[in-house]
Write a protein that holds these residues in place. Structure first.
Motif, PDB file in Angstrom:
ATOM      1  N   GLU A 154       0.838  -1.205   0.000  1.00 40.85           N
ATOM      2  CA  GLU A 154       0.000   0.000   0.000  1.00 40.85           C
ATOM      3  C   GLU A 154       0.873   1.256   0.000  1.00 40.85           C
ATOM      4  N   SER A 155       2.006   1.224   0.673  1.00 41.29           N
ATOM      5  CA  SER A 155       2.943   2.347   0.634  1.00 41.29           C
ATOM      6  C   SER A 155       3.478   2.532  -0.786  1.00 41.29           C
ATOM      7  N   LEU A 156       3.779   1.394  -1.443  1.00 48.04           N
ATOM      8  CA  LEU A 156       4.271   1.461  -2.819  1.00 48.04           C
ATOM      9  C   LEU A 156       3.215   2.034  -3.749  1.00 48.04           C
ATOM     10  N   ARG A 157       1.968   1.610  -3.576  1.00 41.17           N
ATOM     11  CA  ARG A 157       0.894   2.099  -4.445  1.00 41.17           C
ATOM     12  C   ARG A 157       0.741   3.607  -4.315  1.00 41.17           C
ATOM     13  N   ILE A 158       0.765   4.111  -3.096  1.00 38.82           N
ATOM     14  CA  ILE A 158       0.607   5.549  -2.872  1.00 38.82           C
ATOM     15  C   ILE A 158       1.815   6.301  -3.437  1.00 38.82           C
ATOM     16  N   GLY A 159       3.011   5.728  -3.264  1.00 43.35           N
ATOM     17  CA  GLY A 159       4.206   6.374  -3.801  1.00 43.35           C
ATOM     18  C   GLY A 159       4.165   6.474  -5.312  1.00 43.35           C
ATOM     19  N   LEU A 160       3.725   5.403  -5.980  1.00 42.09           N
ATOM     20  CA  LEU A 160       3.623   5.430  -7.437  1.00 42.09           C
ATOM     21  C   LEU A 160       2.568   6.434  -7.891  1.00 42.09           C
ATOM     22  N   ALA A 161       1.455   6.481  -7.166  1.00 44.88           N
ATOM     23  CA  ALA A 161       0.389   7.422  -7.525  1.00 44.88           C
ATOM     24  C   ALA A 161       0.877   8.861  -7.408  1.00 44.88           C
ATOM     25  N   ALA A 162       1.703   9.122  -6.397  1.00 44.20           N
ATOM     26  CA  ALA A 162       2.210  10.483  -6.212  1.00 44.20           C
ATOM     27  C   ALA A 162       3.147  10.880  -7.344  1.00 44.20           C
ATOM     28  N   ARG A 163       3.847   9.889  -7.927  1.00 45.59           N
ATOM     29  CA  ARG A 163       4.786  10.180  -9.005  1.00 45.59           C
ATOM     30  C   ARG A 163       4.149  10.051 -10.384  1.00 45.59           C
ATOM     31  N   ARG A 164       2.903   9.573 -10.443  1.00 43.43           N
ATOM     32  CA  ARG A 164       2.280   9.305 -11.736  1.00 43.43           C
ATOM     33  C   ARG A 164       1.869  10.608 -12.418  1.00 43.43           C
ATOM     34  N   PRO A 165       2.460  10.920 -13.553  1.00 44.79           N
ATOM     35  CA  PRO A 165       2.077  12.150 -14.248  1.00 44.79           C
ATOM     36  C   PRO A 165       0.713  11.994 -14.921  1.00 44.79           C
ATOM     37  N   ARG A 166       0.058  13.098 -15.173  1.00 47.44           N
ATOM     38  CA  ARG A 166      -1.201  13.092 -15.896  1.00 47.44           C
ATOM     39  C   ARG A 166      -0.915  13.044 -17.389  1.00 47.44           C
ATOM     40  N   VAL A 167      -1.558  12.122 -18.075  1.00 46.26           N
ATOM     41  CA  VAL A 167      -1.346  12.004 -19.515  1.00 46.26           C
ATOM     42  C   VAL A 167      -1.766  13.279 -20.234  1.00 46.26           C
ATOM     43  N   THR A 168      -2.722  13.975 -19.674  1.00 42.31           N
ATOM     44  CA  THR A 168      -3.196  15.209 -20.295  1.00 42.31           C
ATOM     45  C   THR A 168      -2.145  16.312 -20.280  1.00 42.31           C
ATOM     46  N   SER A 169      -1.036  16.105 -19.544  1.00 36.80           N
ATOM     47  CA  SER A 169       0.038  17.097 -19.550  1.00 36.80           C
ATOM     48  C   SER A 169       0.836  17.047 -20.842  1.00 36.80           C
ATOM     49  N   SER A 170       0.616  16.010 -21.658  1.00 35.18           N
ATOM     50  CA  SER A 170       1.326  15.862 -22.922  1.00 35.18           C
ATOM     51  C   SER A 170       0.448  16.332 -24.080  1.00 35.18           C
ATOM     52  N   LEU A 171       0.917  17.345 -24.812  1.00 39.08           N
ATOM     53  CA  LEU A 171       0.189  17.795 -25.997  1.00 39.08           C
ATOM     54  C   LEU A 171       0.138  16.700 -27.047  1.00 39.08           C
ATOM     55  N   ARG A 172       1.188  15.881 -27.091  1.00 40.91           N
ATOM     56  CA  ARG A 172       1.237  14.805 -28.083  1.00 40.91           C
ATOM     57  C   ARG A 172       0.132  13.786 -27.832  1.00 40.91           C
ATOM     58  N   ALA A 173      -0.229  13.561 -26.583  1.00 38.97           N
ATOM     59  CA  ALA A 173      -1.299  12.608 -26.273  1.00 38.97           C
ATOM     60  C   ALA A 173      -2.604  13.039 -26.934  1.00 38.97           C
ATOM     61  N   ALA A 174      -2.925  14.318 -26.842  1.00 38.58           N
ATOM     62  CA  ALA A 174      -4.146  14.826 -27.479  1.00 38.58           C
ATOM     63  C   ALA A 174      -4.068  14.678 -28.989  1.00 38.58           C
ATOM     64  N   GLU A 175      -2.887  14.900 -29.549  1.00 40.76           N
ATOM     65  CA  GLU A 175      -2.719  14.757 -31.001  1.00 40.76           C
ATOM     66  C   GLU A 175      -2.909  13.306 -31.433  1.00 40.76           C
ATOM     67  N   VAL A 176      -2.376  12.382 -30.654  1.00 41.36           N
ATOM     68  CA  VAL A 176      -2.491  10.959 -30.988  1.00 41.36           C
ATOM     69  C   VAL A 176      -3.950  10.520 -30.960  1.00 41.36           C
ATOM     70  N   VAL A 177      -4.700  10.946 -29.945  1.00 40.25           N
ATOM     71  CA  VAL A 177      -6.122  10.598 -29.870  1.00 40.25           C
ATOM     72  C   VAL A 177      -6.857  11.125 -31.101  1.00 40.25           C
ATOM     73  N   SER A 178      -6.572  12.368 -31.475  1.00 37.92           N
ATOM     74  CA  SER A 178      -7.204  12.962 -32.651  1.00 37.92           C
ATOM     75  C   SER A 178      -6.803  12.230 -33.929  1.00 37.92           C
ATOM     76  N   GLU A 179      -5.525  11.867 -34.040  1.00 39.68           N
ATOM     77  CA  GLU A 179      -5.042  11.159 -35.227  1.00 39.68           C
ATOM     78  C   GLU A 179      -5.689   9.783 -35.362  1.00 39.68           C
ATOM     79  N   LEU A 180      -5.847   9.075 -34.258  1.00 38.94           N
ATOM     80  CA  LEU A 180      -6.510   7.769 -34.303  1.00 38.94           C
ATOM     81  C   LEU A 180      -7.950   7.907 -34.776  1.00 38.94           C
ATOM     82  N   ALA A 181      -8.651   8.894 -34.253  1.00 41.28           N
ATOM     83  CA  ALA A 181     -10.041   9.116 -34.664  1.00 41.28           C
ATOM     84  C   ALA A 181     -10.111   9.442 -36.152  1.00 41.28           C
ATOM     85  N   ASP A 182      -9.177  10.261 -36.641  1.00 40.81           N
ATOM     86  CA  ASP A 182      -9.167  10.621 -38.063  1.00 40.81           C
ATOM     87  C   ASP A 182      -8.800   9.433 -38.945  1.00 40.81           C
ATOM     88  N   THR A 183      -7.828   8.641 -38.498  1.00 37.82           N
ATOM     89  CA  THR A 183      -7.359   7.509 -39.296  1.00 37.82           C
ATOM     90  C   THR A 183      -8.466   6.504 -39.559  1.00 37.82           C
TER      91      THR A 183
END
Length: 248
Positions: free
Chosen positions: A64-93
């Protein structure tokens, strides 16, 4: 408050000692009576913040300590502009919908969507059921049985379709399949006659950050099409993963 502070001190001491500490060592380092350390460790062990694998004196940080530690270090995917582009590209493809789902607390939440106005509400912020949506199920790919059970301890398996898992046991069987394949493909489990192809997005240390999926509204999809879409979703997930330092 004093007990909470002391428990925090125990956890910090164990975090600084990956080889573990004995009760005697903890007592000396923290200047606490052994009886106090024993009492606090019992509670921390019960809640899985501390592990004592030999059942004796050596203590380590628990899962449980490990889970909380990983969650604290887990970045938000929405912080990546490329992630939004990839989602849009998949929908277009594919001329269909695509989405990214993140674990937020105990819930799977859609954080990016494109082309899904007629599916599951179609808005970022929608909650995705673990038992019925491929992208949400991909979030569980690295969790063991105990972790999934804890996550879903208060989860309600609302009836969906005949092929949709209706219990934790059935869901765990599906997760085992996803783990072996490295991706998920489902048909008609959330919405009738709709395919979902999903793969996990990972962070720099390999932890799952999100589930990426294409929603395909073609009931007569051939096996070749299904393989092609699955492979492209997996490649897209790896591309986003590389943005977060994952070595694919």
């Amino acid at each position: 408050m004093q007990s909470i502070r002391r428990a925090h001190r125990i956890l910090r001491a164990l975090a600084d000692s990956p080889d573990g500490l004995t009760v005697t060592q903890l007592s000396a380092e923290l200047q606490l009576p052994p009886s106090t350390v024993h009492r606090l460790l019992a509670v921390l062990q019960e809640e899985q913040f501390v592990s004592r694998p030999d059942g004796k004196s050596w203590c380590y940080l628990g899962p449980e300590s490990l889970r909380i530690g990983l969650a604290a270090r887990r970045p938000r995917v929405t912080s990546s502009l490329r992630a939004a582009e990839v989602v849009s590209e998949l929908a277009d493809t594919f001329g269909q919908g695509a989405l990214l789902v993140e674990l937020r607390g105990r819930r799977a939440e859609s954080v990016l969507q494109c082309g899904l106005a007629d599916w599951a509400g179609g808005y970022a912020g929608d909650l995705m059921p673990f038992h019925a949506v491929a992208a949400a199920r991909a979030l569980l790919i690295d969790m063991d049985r105990a972790e999934v059970m804890r996550l879903l301890s208060e989860y309600e398996f609302l009836p969906r379709r005949a092929r949709t898992p209706g219990t934790v046991t059935e869901l765990l069987q599906r997760v085992d399949t996803v783990r072996r394949r490295g991706h998920e493909t489902v048909y008609g489990e959330f919405v009738p006659a709709v395919w979902e192809f999903a793969a996990p997005v990972r962070g720099g240390s390999g932890q799952v950050l999100a589930g990426l999926a294409v929603v395909w509204h073609e009931a007569r999809t051939t096996a070749e099409q299904a393989v092609r879409i699955s492979e492209q979703v997996a490649r897209a997930a790896r591309e986003i993963s590389q943005e977060f330092g994952y070595a694919c």
